[in-house]
Enzyme design. Structure first.
Site, PDB file in Angstrom:
ATOM      1  N   ASN A  34       0.878  -1.173   0.000  1.00  0.00           N
ATOM      2  CA  ASN A  34       0.000   0.000   0.000  1.00  0.00           C
ATOM      3  C   ASN A  34       0.910   1.217   0.000  1.00  0.00           C
ATOM      4  O   ASN A  34       1.517   1.539   1.018  1.00  0.00           O
ATOM      5  CB  ASN A  34      -0.887  -0.017   1.254  1.00  0.00           C
ATOM      6  CG  ASN A  34      -1.690   1.263   1.404  1.00  0.00           C
ATOM      7  OD1 ASN A  34      -1.823   2.035   0.460  1.00  0.00           O
ATOM      8  ND2 ASN A  34      -2.233   1.499   2.591  1.00  0.00           N
ATOM      9  N   TRP A  35       1.004   1.844  -1.149  1.00  0.00           N
ATOM     10  CA  TRP A  35       1.949   2.968  -1.291  1.00  0.00           C
ATOM     11  C   TRP A  35       1.403   4.246  -0.656  1.00  0.00           C
ATOM     12  O   TRP A  35       2.099   5.248  -0.586  1.00  0.00           O
ATOM     13  CB  TRP A  35       2.274   3.202  -2.764  1.00  0.00           C
ATOM     14  CG  TRP A  35       3.086   2.100  -3.403  1.00  0.00           C
ATOM     15  CD1 TRP A  35       3.442   0.900  -2.843  1.00  0.00           C
ATOM     16  CD2 TRP A  35       3.640   2.087  -4.738  1.00  0.00           C
ATOM     17  NE1 TRP A  35       4.191   0.163  -3.738  1.00  0.00           N
ATOM     18  CE2 TRP A  35       4.326   0.862  -4.908  1.00  0.00           C
ATOM     19  CE3 TRP A  35       3.618   3.003  -5.799  1.00  0.00           C
ATOM     20  CZ2 TRP A  35       4.988   0.537  -6.094  1.00  0.00           C
ATOM     21  CZ3 TRP A  35       4.272   2.669  -6.978  1.00  0.00           C
ATOM     22  CH2 TRP A  35       4.953   1.449  -7.125  1.00  0.00           C
ATOM     23  N   LYS A  36       0.125   4.238  -0.269  1.00  0.00           N
ATOM     24  CA  LYS A  36      -0.530   5.419   0.326  1.00  0.00           C
ATOM     25  C   LYS A  36      -0.368   6.638  -0.575  1.00  0.00           C
ATOM     26  O   LYS A  36      -0.379   6.492  -1.791  1.00  0.00           O
ATOM     27  CB  LYS A  36       0.026   5.666   1.737  1.00  0.00           C
ATOM     28  CG  LYS A  36       0.040   4.404   2.607  1.00  0.00           C
ATOM     29  CD  LYS A  36       0.165   4.720   4.056  1.00  0.00           C
ATOM     30  CE  LYS A  36       0.361   3.437   4.832  1.00  0.00           C
ATOM     31  NZ  LYS A  36       0.081   3.584   6.233  1.00  0.00           N
TER      32      LYS A  36
ATOM     33  N   HIS B  54      -9.573   1.087   4.477  1.00  0.00           N
ATOM     34  CA  HIS B  54      -8.330   1.283   5.225  1.00  0.00           C
ATOM     35  C   HIS B  54      -8.601   2.215   6.409  1.00  0.00           C
ATOM     36  O   HIS B  54      -9.404   3.145   6.305  1.00  0.00           O
ATOM     37  CB  HIS B  54      -7.249   1.874   4.300  1.00  0.00           C
ATOM     38  CG  HIS B  54      -5.883   1.842   4.901  1.00  0.00           C
ATOM     39  ND1 HIS B  54      -5.478   2.750   5.849  1.00  0.00           N
ATOM     40  CD2 HIS B  54      -4.855   0.989   4.723  1.00  0.00           C
ATOM     41  CE1 HIS B  54      -4.228   2.455   6.212  1.00  0.00           C
ATOM     42  NE2 HIS B  54      -3.831   1.389   5.551  1.00  0.00           N
TER      43      HIS B  54
ATOM     44  N   GLU C  96      -7.009   4.594   7.574  1.00  0.00           N
ATOM     45  CA  GLU C  96      -6.772   6.022   7.289  1.00  0.00           C
ATOM     46  C   GLU C  96      -7.987   6.630   6.600  1.00  0.00           C
ATOM     47  O   GLU C  96      -8.316   7.796   6.818  1.00  0.00           O
ATOM     48  CB  GLU C  96      -5.481   6.185   6.459  1.00  0.00           C
ATOM     49  CG  GLU C  96      -4.253   5.931   7.330  1.00  0.00           C
ATOM     50  CD  GLU C  96      -3.038   5.407   6.584  1.00  0.00           C
ATOM     51  OE1 GLU C  96      -2.982   5.508   5.347  1.00  0.00           O
ATOM     52  OE2 GLU C  96      -2.130   4.880   7.264  1.00  0.00           O
TER      53      GLU C  96
ATOM     54  N   GLU D 295      -5.735  -5.144  10.357  1.00  0.00           N
ATOM     55  CA  GLU D 295      -4.771  -4.076  10.581  1.00  0.00           C
ATOM     56  C   GLU D 295      -5.087  -3.324  11.877  1.00  0.00           C
ATOM     57  O   GLU D 295      -5.924  -2.395  11.879  1.00  0.00           O
ATOM     58  CB  GLU D 295      -4.808  -3.095   9.409  1.00  0.00           C
ATOM     59  CG  GLU D 295      -4.392  -3.704   8.096  1.00  0.00           C
ATOM     60  CD  GLU D 295      -3.713  -2.686   7.198  1.00  0.00           C
ATOM     61  OE1 GLU D 295      -2.606  -2.957   6.753  1.00  0.00           O
ATOM     62  OE2 GLU D 295      -4.284  -1.604   6.982  1.00  0.00           O
TER      63      GLU D 295
ATOM     64  N   GLY E  71       1.983   2.215  10.592  1.00  0.00           N
ATOM     65  CA  GLY E  71       2.898   3.341  10.437  1.00  0.00           C
ATOM     66  C   GLY E  71       3.559   3.778  11.722  1.00  0.00           C
ATOM     67  O   GLY E  71       4.154   4.860  11.786  1.00  0.00           O
TER      68      GLY E  71
ATOM     69  N   SER F 242       3.046  -2.274  10.306  1.00  0.00           N
ATOM     70  CA  SER F 242       4.502  -2.288  10.529  1.00  0.00           C
ATOM     71  C   SER F 242       5.117  -3.664  10.275  1.00  0.00           C
ATOM     72  O   SER F 242       6.074  -4.046  10.950  1.00  0.00           O
ATOM     73  CB  SER F 242       4.839  -1.780  11.939  1.00  0.00           C
ATOM     74  OG  SER F 242       4.382  -0.444  12.101  1.00  0.00           O
TER      75      SER F 242
ATOM     76  N   GLY G 278       2.694  -1.224   4.293  1.00  0.00           N
ATOM     77  CA  GLY G 278       2.775   0.202   3.981  1.00  0.00           C
ATOM     78  C   GLY G 278       4.211   0.618   3.761  1.00  0.00           C
ATOM     79  O   GLY G 278       4.782   0.428   2.690  1.00  0.00           O
ATOM     80  N   GLY G 279       4.821   1.155   4.797  1.00  0.00           N
ATOM     81  CA  GLY G 279       6.176   1.718   4.705  1.00  0.00           C
ATOM     82  C   GLY G 279       7.180   0.831   3.989  1.00  0.00           C
ATOM     83  O   GLY G 279       7.906   1.292   3.090  1.00  0.00           O
TER      84      GLY G 279
HETATM   85  C1  PEP Z   1      -0.923  -0.009   5.789  1.00  0.00           C
HETATM   86  O1  PEP Z   1      -0.916   1.140   5.364  1.00  0.00           O
HETATM   87  O2  PEP Z   1      -1.837  -0.759   5.456  1.00  0.00           O
HETATM   88  C2  PEP Z   1       0.161  -0.455   6.658  1.00  0.00           C
HETATM   89  C3  PEP Z   1       0.110  -1.649   7.163  1.00  0.00           C
HETATM   90  O3  PEP Z   1       1.174   0.439   6.886  1.00  0.00           O
HETATM   91  P1  PEP Z   1       2.580   0.146   7.640  1.00  0.00           P
HETATM   92  O4  PEP Z   1       3.100  -1.150   7.085  1.00  0.00           O
HETATM   93  O5  PEP Z   1       3.446   1.307   7.283  1.00  0.00           O
HETATM   94  O6  PEP Z   1       2.283   0.053   9.091  1.00  0.00           O
END
Ligand code: PEP
Length: 261
Positions: free
Chosen positions: A19-21, A104, A106, A176, A182, A222, A243-244
Protein backbone atom coordinates in the site's frame (compact mmCIF):
# COMPACT_ATOMS: atom_id res chain seq x y z
CA UNK A 1 -14.46 -13.44 21.74
CA UNK A 2 -11.77 -16.11 21.55
CA UNK A 3 -9.72 -16.93 18.52
CA UNK A 4 -9.33 -20.44 17.28
CA UNK A 5 -6.58 -21.79 15.06
CA UNK A 6 -7.51 -23.02 11.61
CA UNK A 7 -4.80 -25.30 10.35
CA UNK A 8 -5.56 -25.69 6.62
CA UNK A 9 -3.03 -23.10 5.51
CA UNK A 10 -2.02 -25.05 2.42
CA UNK A 11 -5.55 -24.59 1.03
CA UNK A 12 -5.20 -20.84 0.62
CA UNK A 13 -3.23 -18.35 -1.37
CA UNK A 14 -0.56 -16.29 0.35
CA UNK A 15 -0.71 -12.69 -0.87
CA UNK A 16 1.64 -9.84 -0.11
CA UNK A 17 0.21 -6.47 -1.07
CA UNK A 18 1.95 -3.12 -0.93
CA UNK A 19 0.00 0.00 0.00
CA UNK A 20 1.95 2.97 -1.29
CA UNK A 21 -0.53 5.42 0.33
CA UNK A 22 -0.04 9.05 -0.83
CA UNK A 23 3.51 8.54 -2.03
CA UNK A 24 5.24 8.72 -5.43
CA UNK A 25 4.68 10.77 -8.54
CA UNK A 26 4.15 8.75 -11.74
CA UNK A 27 7.87 8.96 -12.58
CA UNK A 28 8.84 7.88 -9.07
CA UNK A 29 6.23 5.12 -9.19
CA UNK A 30 7.75 3.77 -12.40
CA UNK A 31 11.17 3.75 -10.78
CA UNK A 32 9.84 1.94 -7.71
CA UNK A 33 7.97 -0.78 -9.62
CA UNK A 34 10.99 -1.28 -11.89
CA UNK A 35 13.04 -1.80 -8.73
CA UNK A 36 10.55 -4.31 -7.31
CA UNK A 37 9.99 -6.30 -10.52
CA UNK A 38 13.24 -8.28 -10.74
CA UNK A 39 13.26 -8.97 -7.00
CA UNK A 40 9.85 -10.65 -6.93
CA UNK A 41 10.13 -12.56 -10.21
CA UNK A 42 9.08 -16.16 -9.69
CA UNK A 43 7.63 -15.41 -6.25
CA UNK A 44 5.87 -18.32 -4.56
CA UNK A 45 2.97 -16.11 -3.44
CA UNK A 46 0.67 -13.50 -4.90
CA UNK A 47 2.21 -10.04 -5.17
CA UNK A 48 0.09 -6.89 -5.47
CA UNK A 49 0.91 -3.19 -5.38
CA UNK A 50 -1.84 -0.69 -4.52
CA UNK A 51 -0.90 2.78 -5.67
CA UNK A 52 -2.28 6.33 -5.92
CA UNK A 53 -4.76 6.86 -8.78
CA UNK A 54 -2.36 9.08 -10.72
CA UNK A 55 0.28 6.33 -10.69
CA UNK A 56 -1.97 3.55 -11.98
CA UNK A 57 -1.25 4.03 -15.69
CA UNK A 58 2.54 4.03 -15.19
CA UNK A 59 2.49 1.04 -12.84
CA UNK A 60 0.09 -0.98 -15.02
CA UNK A 61 2.34 -0.40 -18.01
CA UNK A 62 5.48 -1.40 -16.08
CA UNK A 63 3.81 -4.48 -14.58
CA UNK A 64 2.70 -5.83 -17.97
CA UNK A 65 4.02 -9.34 -18.57
CA UNK A 66 4.75 -9.87 -14.85
CA UNK A 67 2.61 -11.62 -12.26
CA UNK A 68 2.37 -8.47 -10.13
CA UNK A 69 -1.24 -7.44 -9.56
CA UNK A 70 -2.03 -3.73 -9.57
CA UNK A 71 -4.59 -2.10 -7.31
CA UNK A 72 -6.04 1.24 -6.28
CA UNK A 73 -6.37 2.41 -2.69
CA UNK A 74 -10.11 3.14 -2.74
CA UNK A 75 -13.11 3.46 -5.05
CA UNK A 76 -16.52 5.11 -4.87
CA UNK A 77 -19.80 3.18 -4.60
CA UNK A 78 -21.47 4.82 -7.58
CA UNK A 79 -20.49 4.06 -11.17
CA UNK A 80 -20.55 7.75 -12.13
CA UNK A 81 -22.18 10.99 -11.09
CA UNK A 82 -21.85 14.17 -9.06
CA UNK A 83 -19.10 13.04 -6.66
CA UNK A 84 -16.34 15.55 -7.20
CA UNK A 85 -12.89 14.15 -6.58
CA UNK A 86 -13.97 10.50 -6.47
CA UNK A 87 -13.05 7.59 -8.74
CA UNK A 88 -15.45 4.75 -9.57
CA UNK A 89 -14.80 1.02 -9.75
CA UNK A 90 -15.65 0.78 -13.50
CA UNK A 91 -13.13 3.57 -14.14
CA UNK A 92 -10.49 1.38 -12.47
CA UNK A 93 -11.35 -1.80 -14.37
CA UNK A 94 -11.43 0.15 -17.64
CA UNK A 95 -7.71 0.80 -17.10
CA UNK A 96 -6.91 -2.83 -16.29
CA UNK A 97 -6.73 -2.41 -12.52
CA UNK A 98 -7.39 -5.73 -10.73
CA UNK A 99 -7.48 -4.89 -7.00
CA UNK A 100 -8.76 -2.21 -4.69
CA UNK A 101 -8.21 -1.58 -0.99
CA UNK A 102 -11.47 -0.77 0.81
CA UNK A 103 -11.93 0.48 4.36
CA UNK A 104 -8.33 1.28 5.23
CA UNK A 105 -8.20 2.79 8.71
CA UNK A 106 -6.77 6.02 7.29
CA UNK A 107 -9.92 6.33 5.16
CA UNK A 108 -12.10 5.54 8.19
CA UNK A 109 -10.22 7.97 10.47
CA UNK A 110 -9.56 10.95 8.19
CA UNK A 111 -12.32 10.69 5.59
CA UNK A 112 -15.36 9.54 7.53
CA UNK A 113 -15.53 6.04 6.07
CA UNK A 114 -18.05 3.88 7.94
CA UNK A 115 -18.84 0.17 7.89
CA UNK A 116 -21.88 1.02 5.76
CA UNK A 117 -19.92 2.98 3.12
CA UNK A 118 -17.28 0.25 3.17
CA UNK A 119 -20.02 -2.26 2.34
CA UNK A 120 -21.31 -0.07 -0.50
CA UNK A 121 -17.82 0.36 -1.95
CA UNK A 122 -17.24 -3.39 -1.80
CA UNK A 123 -20.52 -3.96 -3.65
CA UNK A 124 -19.43 -1.57 -6.40
CA UNK A 125 -15.94 -3.06 -6.62
CA UNK A 126 -17.28 -6.61 -6.94
CA UNK A 127 -19.89 -5.57 -9.52
CA UNK A 128 -17.12 -4.00 -11.61
CA UNK A 129 -15.05 -7.21 -11.43
CA UNK A 130 -12.37 -6.03 -9.00
CA UNK A 131 -10.68 -8.06 -6.26
CA UNK A 132 -11.01 -6.40 -2.87
CA UNK A 133 -8.60 -6.06 0.03
CA UNK A 134 -10.91 -5.17 2.92
CA UNK A 135 -9.23 -3.67 5.99
CA UNK A 136 -10.54 -4.16 9.52
CA UNK A 137 -8.93 -3.50 12.87
CA UNK A 138 -9.18 -1.87 16.27
CA UNK A 139 -7.74 1.25 17.90
CA UNK A 140 -5.49 0.99 20.93
CA UNK A 141 -8.35 2.14 23.21
CA UNK A 142 -10.60 -0.58 21.79
CA UNK A 143 -7.90 -3.22 22.32
CA UNK A 144 -7.46 -2.04 25.91
CA UNK A 145 -11.23 -2.22 26.44
CA UNK A 146 -11.10 -5.85 25.33
CA UNK A 147 -13.49 -5.42 22.40
CA UNK A 148 -11.09 -6.29 19.54
CA UNK A 149 -12.75 -9.60 18.68
CA UNK A 150 -16.31 -8.26 18.70
CA UNK A 151 -15.33 -5.13 16.80
CA UNK A 152 -13.45 -6.94 14.06
CA UNK A 153 -16.29 -9.47 13.77
CA UNK A 154 -18.80 -6.65 13.39
CA UNK A 155 -16.69 -4.79 10.81
CA UNK A 156 -16.32 -8.03 8.85
CA UNK A 157 -20.02 -8.93 8.97
CA UNK A 158 -21.23 -5.46 7.91
CA UNK A 159 -18.62 -5.18 5.15
CA UNK A 160 -19.60 -8.58 3.73
CA UNK A 161 -23.35 -7.91 3.80
CA UNK A 162 -24.87 -9.01 0.47
CA UNK A 163 -21.64 -10.64 -0.74
CA UNK A 164 -22.26 -14.13 -2.17
CA UNK A 165 -20.09 -17.18 -1.53
CA UNK A 166 -18.86 -16.98 -5.13
CA UNK A 167 -17.97 -13.29 -4.74
CA UNK A 168 -16.14 -14.01 -1.50
CA UNK A 169 -13.42 -15.65 -3.62
CA UNK A 170 -12.49 -12.16 -4.80
CA UNK A 171 -12.09 -10.77 -1.29
CA UNK A 172 -9.09 -10.75 1.01
CA UNK A 173 -9.39 -9.38 4.54
CA UNK A 174 -6.43 -7.54 6.05
CA UNK A 175 -6.41 -7.40 9.84
CA UNK A 176 -4.77 -4.08 10.58
CA UNK A 177 -4.66 -2.94 14.21
CA UNK A 178 -4.72 0.87 13.92
CA UNK A 179 -2.12 1.23 16.67
CA UNK A 180 0.35 -0.76 14.58
CA UNK A 181 -0.03 1.12 11.28
CA UNK A 182 2.90 3.34 10.44
CA UNK A 183 3.99 3.36 14.05
CA UNK A 184 6.77 0.78 13.96
CA UNK A 185 4.79 -1.01 16.69
CA UNK A 186 3.91 -4.43 15.30
CA UNK A 187 1.32 -6.74 16.82
CA UNK A 188 2.93 -9.82 18.28
CA UNK A 189 2.65 -12.89 16.09
CA UNK A 190 0.25 -14.32 18.65
CA UNK A 191 -2.00 -11.22 18.62
CA UNK A 192 -2.01 -11.16 14.82
CA UNK A 193 -2.70 -14.89 14.60
CA UNK A 194 -5.51 -14.72 17.13
CA UNK A 195 -7.45 -11.94 15.41
CA UNK A 196 -6.89 -13.40 11.94
CA UNK A 197 -8.35 -16.62 13.40
CA UNK A 198 -11.39 -14.71 14.65
CA UNK A 199 -11.92 -13.24 11.17
CA UNK A 200 -11.73 -16.73 9.65
CA UNK A 201 -14.26 -18.00 12.20
CA UNK A 202 -16.64 -15.18 11.24
CA UNK A 203 -16.20 -16.05 7.56
CA UNK A 204 -16.86 -19.72 8.42
CA UNK A 205 -20.05 -18.71 10.25
CA UNK A 206 -21.26 -16.74 7.23
CA UNK A 207 -20.12 -18.95 4.34
CA UNK A 208 -19.14 -22.34 5.75
CA UNK A 209 -15.87 -24.03 6.65
CA UNK A 210 -14.80 -24.79 3.08
CA UNK A 211 -15.03 -21.12 2.10
CA UNK A 212 -13.19 -20.07 5.27
CA UNK A 213 -10.44 -22.63 4.74
CA UNK A 214 -9.76 -21.21 1.28
CA UNK A 215 -10.02 -17.57 2.40
CA UNK A 216 -6.92 -15.35 2.54
CA UNK A 217 -6.46 -13.26 5.70
CA UNK A 218 -3.54 -10.84 5.82
CA UNK A 219 -1.92 -9.05 8.71
CA UNK A 220 -0.93 -5.40 8.28
CA UNK A 221 0.77 -2.99 10.64
CA UNK A 222 4.50 -2.29 10.53
CA UNK A 223 5.24 -5.65 8.92
CA UNK A 224 8.81 -5.52 7.69
CA UNK A 225 11.68 -7.65 6.40
CA UNK A 226 12.66 -8.62 9.97
CA UNK A 227 9.32 -9.58 11.51
CA UNK A 228 7.50 -10.97 8.45
CA UNK A 229 8.54 -14.61 8.78
CA UNK A 230 7.40 -14.77 12.39
CA UNK A 231 4.00 -13.23 11.62
CA UNK A 232 3.49 -15.33 8.50
CA UNK A 233 4.25 -18.52 10.43
CA UNK A 234 0.94 -18.13 12.29
CA UNK A 235 -1.63 -20.67 11.04
CA UNK A 236 -4.19 -17.98 10.23
CA UNK A 237 -1.92 -15.31 8.75
CA UNK A 238 -1.83 -15.87 4.99
CA UNK A 239 -0.04 -12.76 3.87
CA UNK A 240 0.49 -9.11 4.57
CA UNK A 241 -0.64 -5.62 3.67
CA UNK A 242 2.53 -3.58 3.74
CA UNK A 243 2.78 0.20 3.98
CA UNK A 244 6.18 1.72 4.70
CA UNK A 245 8.24 -1.33 3.78
CA UNK A 246 6.52 -1.61 0.38
CA UNK A 247 8.31 1.57 -0.70
CA UNK A 248 11.69 -0.15 -0.31
CA UNK A 249 12.16 -2.81 -3.02
CA UNK A 250 14.63 -4.97 -1.06
CA UNK A 251 12.46 -4.98 2.07
CA UNK A 252 9.27 -5.67 0.12
CA UNK A 253 11.00 -8.52 -1.72
CA UNK A 254 12.21 -9.97 1.58
CA UNK A 255 8.60 -10.07 2.84
CA UNK A 256 7.48 -11.70 -0.42
CA UNK A 257 10.21 -14.30 0.06
CA UNK A 258 9.01 -14.99 3.61
CA UNK A 259 5.47 -15.59 2.30
CA UNK A 260 6.54 -17.77 -0.63
CA UNK A 261 5.65 -21.43 -0.33
C1 PEP B 1 -0.92 -0.01 5.79
O1 PEP B 1 -0.92 1.14 5.36
O2 PEP B 1 -1.84 -0.76 5.46
C2 PEP B 1 0.16 -0.45 6.66
C3 PEP B 1 0.11 -1.65 7.16
O3 PEP B 1 1.17 0.44 6.89
P1 PEP B 1 2.58 0.15 7.64
O4 PEP B 1 3.10 -1.15 7.08
O5 PEP B 1 3.45 1.31 7.28
O6 PEP B 1 2.28 0.05 9.09
Amino acid sequence: MKGEKHMNKELRKAVIAGNWKMNKTPDEAKELIEGIKPLVKGAGCGVVVCVPYVDLAAVLEAAKGTSIGVGAENCHWANSGAFTGEVSAPMLTSMGVQYVIIGHSERRTYFGETDETVNKRIRAALDAGLNVILCVGESLAQREQGVTGELVAMQTKIALGGVSKEELKRIIIAYEPIWAIGTGKTATAQQAGEVCGIIRSVVAGLYGKDAADAFTVQYGGSMNAKNAADLLAQPDVDGGLIGGASLKPADFAEIVKAASK
